[in-house]
Design a protein around this motif. Structure first.
Motif, PDB file in Angstrom:
ATOM      1  N   GLY A 216      69.195   2.306 -34.227  1.00 30.00           N
ATOM      2  CA  GLY A 216      68.159   2.935 -33.431  1.00 30.00           C
ATOM      3  C   GLY A 216      67.294   3.712 -34.046  1.00 30.00           C
ATOM      4  N   GLU A 217      67.287   4.256 -35.258  1.00 29.74           N
ATOM      5  CA  GLU A 217      66.424   4.793 -36.103  1.00 29.74           C
ATOM      6  C   GLU A 217      66.643   4.814 -37.488  1.00 29.74           C
ATOM      7  OE1 GLU A 217      64.863   8.801 -35.106  1.00 29.74           O
ATOM      8  OE2 GLU A 217      65.695   8.629 -33.069  1.00 29.74           O
ATOM      9  N   ILE A 218      65.659   4.651 -38.483  1.00 24.81           N
ATOM     10  CA  ILE A 218      65.904   4.651 -40.132  1.00 24.81           C
ATOM     11  C   ILE A 218      64.749   5.204 -40.781  1.00 24.81           C
ATOM     12  CG2 ILE A 218      64.865   2.353 -40.132  1.00 24.81           C
ATOM     13  CD1 ILE A 218      67.315   2.057 -42.479  1.00 24.81           C
ATOM     14  N   GLY A 219      64.972   5.919 -41.651  1.00 26.38           N
ATOM     15  CA  GLY A 219      63.823   6.635 -42.490  1.00 26.38           C
ATOM     16  C   GLY A 219      64.288   7.659 -43.232  1.00 26.38           C
ATOM     17  N   PRO A 220      63.478   8.183 -43.969  1.00 29.03           N
ATOM     18  CA  PRO A 220      63.469   9.220 -45.009  1.00 29.03           C
ATOM     19  C   PRO A 220      64.688  10.248 -44.340  1.00 29.03           C
ATOM     20  CG  PRO A 220      61.168   8.692 -45.154  1.00 29.03           C
ATOM     21  CD  PRO A 220      61.592   8.036 -43.814  1.00 29.03           C
ATOM     22  N   THR A 221      65.507  10.766 -44.951  1.00 23.40           N
ATOM     23  CA  THR A 221      66.699  11.486 -44.685  1.00 23.40           C
ATOM     24  C   THR A 221      65.896  12.741 -43.769  1.00 23.40           C
ATOM     25  OG1 THR A 221      67.934  10.919 -46.283  1.00 23.40           O
ATOM     26  CG2 THR A 221      68.244  13.030 -45.372  1.00 23.40           C
ATOM     27  N   LYS A 222      65.192  13.515 -44.148  1.00 21.96           N
ATOM     28  CA  LYS A 222      64.768  14.721 -43.801  1.00 21.96           C
ATOM     29  C   LYS A 222      64.053  14.477 -42.387  1.00 21.96           C
ATOM     30  CE  LYS A 222      61.916  18.932 -44.856  1.00 21.96           C
ATOM     31  NZ  LYS A 222      62.583  19.655 -43.874  1.00 21.96           N
ATOM     32  N   VAL A 224      64.226  11.645 -40.516  1.00 22.94           N
ATOM     33  CA  VAL A 224      65.206  11.185 -39.480  1.00 22.94           C
ATOM     34  C   VAL A 224      66.259  12.454 -38.948  1.00 22.94           C
ATOM     35  CG1 VAL A 224      67.187   9.808 -39.130  1.00 22.94           C
ATOM     36  CG2 VAL A 224      65.203   8.898 -40.266  1.00 22.94           C
ATOM     37  N   LEU A 225      66.712  13.224 -39.580  1.00 24.53           N
ATOM     38  CA  LEU A 225      67.729  14.345 -39.208  1.00 24.53           C
ATOM     39  C   LEU A 225      66.741  15.434 -38.443  1.00 24.53           C
ATOM     40  CD1 LEU A 225      70.044  14.279 -42.094  1.00 24.53           C
ATOM     41  CD2 LEU A 225      70.399  13.246 -39.967  1.00 24.53           C
ATOM     42  N   ASP A 226      65.513  15.834 -39.049  1.00 26.26           N
ATOM     43  CA  ASP A 226      64.891  17.036 -38.454  1.00 26.26           C
ATOM     44  C   ASP A 226      64.028  16.648 -37.190  1.00 26.26           C
ATOM     45  OD1 ASP A 226      65.922  18.552 -40.395  1.00 26.26           O
ATOM     46  OD2 ASP A 226      64.037  18.866 -41.991  1.00 26.26           O
ATOM     47  N   THR A 227      63.431  15.307 -37.134  1.00 24.00           N
ATOM     48  CA  THR A 227      62.469  15.168 -36.186  1.00 24.00           C
ATOM     49  C   THR A 227      62.830  13.754 -35.813  1.00 24.00           C
ATOM     50  OG1 THR A 227      60.918  13.889 -37.608  1.00 24.00           O
ATOM     51  CG2 THR A 227      60.720  16.485 -37.217  1.00 24.00           C
ATOM     52  N   PRO A 228      64.225  13.583 -34.950  1.00 22.93           N
ATOM     53  CA  PRO A 228      64.765  12.305 -34.219  1.00 22.93           C
ATOM     54  C   PRO A 228      63.777  12.048 -33.406  1.00 22.93           C
ATOM     55  CG  PRO A 228      66.490  14.341 -33.898  1.00 22.93           C
ATOM     56  CD  PRO A 228      65.289  14.793 -34.827  1.00 22.93           C
ATOM     57  N   ALA A 229      63.417  10.644 -33.205  1.00 24.20           N
ATOM     58  CA  ALA A 229      62.508  10.126 -32.321  1.00 24.20           C
ATOM     59  C   ALA A 229      63.042   9.714 -31.030  1.00 24.20           C
ATOM     60  CB  ALA A 229      61.661   8.999 -32.940  1.00 24.20           C
ATOM     61  N   THR A 230      64.352   9.408 -31.086  1.00 28.51           N
ATOM     62  CA  THR A 230      65.117   8.937 -29.678  1.00 28.51           C
ATOM     63  C   THR A 230      65.832  10.139 -29.037  1.00 28.51           C
ATOM     64  OG1 THR A 230      66.977   8.062 -31.094  1.00 28.51           O
ATOM     65  CG2 THR A 230      65.146   6.555 -30.667  1.00 28.51           C
ATOM     66  N   ALA A 231      66.027   9.777 -27.871  1.00 26.93           N
ATOM     67  CA  ALA A 231      67.074  10.596 -27.075  1.00 26.93           C
ATOM     68  C   ALA A 231      68.261  10.764 -27.758  1.00 26.93           C
ATOM     69  CB  ALA A 231      66.973  10.384 -25.669  1.00 26.93           C
ATOM     70  N   LEU A 233      69.425   9.841 -30.686  1.00 25.65           N
ATOM     71  CA  LEU A 233      69.666  10.726 -32.020  1.00 25.65           C
ATOM     72  C   LEU A 233      69.816  12.041 -31.773  1.00 25.65           C
ATOM     73  CD1 LEU A 233      70.302  10.531 -34.879  1.00 25.65           C
ATOM     74  CD2 LEU A 233      68.059  10.016 -35.516  1.00 25.65           C
ATOM     75  N   ARG A 234      68.821  12.272 -30.803  1.00 22.98           N
ATOM     76  CA  ARG A 234      68.702  13.949 -30.671  1.00 22.98           C
ATOM     77  C   ARG A 234      70.154  14.284 -30.215  1.00 22.98           C
ATOM     78  NH1 ARG A 234      63.814  16.249 -30.469  1.00 22.98           N
ATOM     79  NH2 ARG A 234      64.152  17.713 -28.858  1.00 22.98           N
ATOM     80  N   GLU A 235      70.524  13.566 -29.109  1.00 21.20           N
ATOM     81  CA  GLU A 235      71.722  13.932 -28.488  1.00 21.20           C
ATOM     82  C   GLU A 235      72.838  14.013 -29.612  1.00 21.20           C
ATOM     83  OE1 GLU A 235      72.976  11.582 -25.116  1.00 21.20           O
ATOM     84  OE2 GLU A 235      75.025  12.865 -25.107  1.00 21.20           O
ATOM     85  N   PHE A 236      73.063  12.968 -30.272  1.00 18.91           N
ATOM     86  CA  PHE A 236      73.843  12.824 -31.340  1.00 18.91           C
ATOM     87  C   PHE A 236      73.977  14.192 -32.305  1.00 18.91           C
ATOM     88  CE2 PHE A 236      75.520  11.230 -35.784  1.00 18.91           C
ATOM     89  CZ  PHE A 236      76.511  10.848 -35.297  1.00 18.91           C
ATOM     90  N   LEU A 237      72.908  14.429 -32.709  1.00 17.22           N
ATOM     91  CA  LEU A 237      72.749  15.457 -33.604  1.00 17.22           C
ATOM     92  C   LEU A 237      72.831  16.978 -33.113  1.00 17.22           C
ATOM     93  CD1 LEU A 237      69.550  14.159 -35.862  1.00 17.22           C
ATOM     94  CD2 LEU A 237      72.088  14.335 -36.606  1.00 17.22           C
ATOM     95  N   GLY A 238      73.035  17.067 -31.824  1.00 19.53           N
ATOM     96  CA  GLY A 238      73.409  18.208 -31.203  1.00 19.53           C
ATOM     97  C   GLY A 238      71.907  19.141 -30.709  1.00 19.53           C
ATOM     98  N   PHE A 239      70.882  18.094 -30.902  1.00 18.68           N
ATOM     99  CA  PHE A 239      69.403  18.888 -30.426  1.00 18.68           C
ATOM    100  C   PHE A 239      69.649  19.209 -29.045  1.00 18.68           C
ATOM    101  CE2 PHE A 239      66.118  18.278 -33.568  1.00 18.68           C
ATOM    102  CZ  PHE A 239      66.854  17.833 -34.618  1.00 18.68           C
ATOM    103  N   ARG A 240      68.935  20.434 -28.572  1.00 21.92           N
ATOM    104  CA  ARG A 240      68.785  20.615 -27.028  1.00 21.92           C
ATOM    105  C   ARG A 240      67.920  19.424 -26.479  1.00 21.92           C
ATOM    106  NH1 ARG A 240      67.683  26.348 -25.927  1.00 21.92           N
ATOM    107  NH2 ARG A 240      67.630  26.478 -28.352  1.00 21.92           N
ATOM    108  N   LEU A 241      68.322  18.778 -25.498  1.00 24.20           N
ATOM    109  CA  LEU A 241      67.544  17.983 -24.730  1.00 24.20           C
ATOM    110  C   LEU A 241      66.346  18.287 -23.985  1.00 24.20           C
ATOM    111  CD1 LEU A 241      70.223  15.007 -24.255  1.00 24.20           C
ATOM    112  CD2 LEU A 241      68.464  15.209 -25.714  1.00 24.20           C
TER     113      LEU A 241
END
Ligand SMILES: Nc1ncnc2c1ncn2[C@@H]1O[C@H](COP(=O)(O)OP(=O)(O)OP(=O)(O)O)[C@@H](O)[C@H]1O
Ligand SMILES: [Mg+2]
Length: 241
Positions: A216-222, A224-231, A233-241
């Protein structure tokens, strides 16, 4: 050429497309963290790379050798180490016996030389003092470190780690993570499946997020984890949608 090259990898189980077209390159010396929901295909991907499962399509090349190249099966097996959540140590062998077994049986190495390598690896994972102990006398964290030492003894070009800390108590998670961080700093090429995002952040250079058998996404760790591009991954990481 990358150490690991995967193109259009597919694997089907029943009617289910478990891996639905994976393209992935991993450079020598790189640590890639593989994250994603339960059932997204993380273990299936590692098992295909490790040759435990057979793909239904696509190509995997490790160190220039195609997986499925029957003539080079042994070369390939020697280049890839795998460590699992369940340590799979031989209960009837001592720690040293577990680590030297493959060196003796597969490599045909003399006992003294195998012992020397085993001790160096046990030293590296911080349990040289347990060389004579049997697995039943070890903690989970110690057993997992023996399993890692056993893999390292064969000097794999690529180390595949599938949730190696998931079965451990919290205080033991850290000791195993410390070993992996040390290996990463030494330049051991690793793909590590983990549910521990903080660890992925600390140990990996790149992160791949698997979603429904695809990357779904791949890239430098920071990134991908800080600025996920897809809904997803954002949901998986617990970001508020
Ligand atoms: N031997 C099998 N028989 C049937 N289905 C399987 C088998 N192995 C895996 N699957 C299915 O393939 C899909 C991917 O499984 P996989 O074990 O690769 O997921 P995972 O990302 O490692 O999940 P987890 O985080 O729970 O370990 C799941 O839907 C799973 O049910
Ligand atoms: Mg899994």
């Amino acid at each position: 050429m990358a150490l690991l090259e995967i193109q259009a990898l597919r694997r089907r189980i029943g009617g289910n497309e478990v891996l639905a077209g994976i393209d992935l390159d991993v450079e020598a010396g790189e640590v890639l963290a593989l994250i994603g929901r339960s059932g997204s295909g993380k273990s299936s991907l590692l098992r295909c790379i490790g040759g435990l499962d057979t793909a239904d399509g696509g190509r995997i090349v490790v160190d220039g050798i195609g997986i499925g190249d029957a003539a080079r099966k042994r070369d390939l097996r020697e280049r890839i180490g795998m460590v699992f959540q369940s340590f799979n140590l031989f209960p009837h062998l001592s720690v040293e016996g577990n680590v030297t077994l493959a060196l003796r049986k597969v490599r045909g190495m003399a006992k003294a030389e195998a012992r020397e390598i085993a001790h160096a690896m046990l030293e590296k994972v911080g349990i040289a003092d347990k060389a004579g102990a049997y697995p039943r006398a070890l903690s989970g964290g110690q057993m997992q470190r023996v399993a890692i030492a056993r893999s390292l003894a064969l000097q794999p070009r690529l180390l595949l780690l599938d949730e190696v800390t998931s079965a451990l108590d919290p205080e033991m998670v850290r000791e195993v993570q410390n070993v992996l961080t040390l290996l990463a700093a030494e330049g051991v090429t690793m793909i590590l499946v983990t549910h521990e995002i903080d660890f992925a952040r600390a140990a990996s250079r790149r992160v791949a997020f698997l979603h429904k058998g695809r990357i779904g996404e791949i890239g430098p760790t920071k990134q991908v984890l800080d600025t996920p591009a897809t809904a997803e991954l954002r949901e998986f990481l617990g970001f508020r949608l």
